[in-house]
Design a protein around this motif. Structure first.
Motif, PDB file in Angstrom:
ATOM      1  N   VAL A  26      28.529  55.042  38.310  1.00 48.00           N
ATOM      2  CA  VAL A  26      29.164  55.347  37.035  1.00 48.00           C
ATOM      3  C   VAL A  26      29.933  56.645  37.223  1.00 48.00           C
ATOM      4  N   GLN A  29      31.128  53.618  32.727  1.00 47.56           N
ATOM      5  CA  GLN A  29      31.998  52.886  33.643  1.00 47.56           C
ATOM      6  C   GLN A  29      33.431  53.393  33.545  1.00 47.56           C
ATOM      7  N   ARG A  86      31.805  60.787  40.611  1.00 46.16           N
ATOM      8  CA  ARG A  86      31.175  59.484  40.827  1.00 46.16           C
ATOM      9  C   ARG A  86      29.686  59.722  41.043  1.00 46.16           C
ATOM     10  N   THR A  91      38.207  54.967  36.002  1.00 45.02           N
ATOM     11  CA  THR A  91      37.386  53.767  35.943  1.00 45.02           C
ATOM     12  C   THR A  91      36.581  53.645  37.229  1.00 45.02           C
ATOM     13  N   SER A  92      35.274  53.376  37.118  1.00 41.50           N
ATOM     14  CA  SER A  92      34.453  53.216  38.323  1.00 41.50           C
ATOM     15  C   SER A  92      34.630  51.817  38.893  1.00 41.50           C
ATOM     16  N   ASN A  93      34.106  51.609  40.088  1.00 36.68           N
ATOM     17  CA  ASN A  93      34.186  50.273  40.683  1.00 36.68           C
ATOM     18  C   ASN A  93      33.162  49.334  40.059  1.00 36.68           C
ATOM     19  N   GLY A  94      32.213  49.868  39.322  1.00 40.10           N
ATOM     20  CA  GLY A  94      31.274  49.054  38.580  1.00 40.10           C
ATOM     21  C   GLY A  94      30.159  48.414  39.381  1.00 40.10           C
TER      22      GLY A  94
END
Length: 66
Positions: free
Chosen positions: A15, A28, A55, A8-11
């Motif tokens: 992405v 995401q 990332r 999961t990305s930090n958003g």
């Protein structure tokens, strides 16, 4: 691109890109469903064979402290 330590990305400014060569999927979250449907593997199998997702920075924010 750098390897990320989560699925999961930090958003905020990035992405993730699926680590499987020639996949190109970005989002995401790299879901369990994506790994199963697109590659017929679990996330653990993808991680073992190709490593964690990459990332991808989509924009850089300049933060000013006043």
């Amino acid at each position: 691109m750098e390897r990320w330590n989560s699925w999961t990305s930090n958003g905020l400014d990035s992405v993730l890109q699926c680590p499987v060569p020639n996949c190109g999927h970005k989002g995401q979250i790299i879901t369990k469903a994506h790994c199963r449907l697109a590659h017929e593997m679990t996330r653990d199998e993808v991680k073992k064979k190709y490593g964690m997702p990459y990332r991808v920075i989509v924009r850089k924010r300049k933060v000013e402290i006043k």
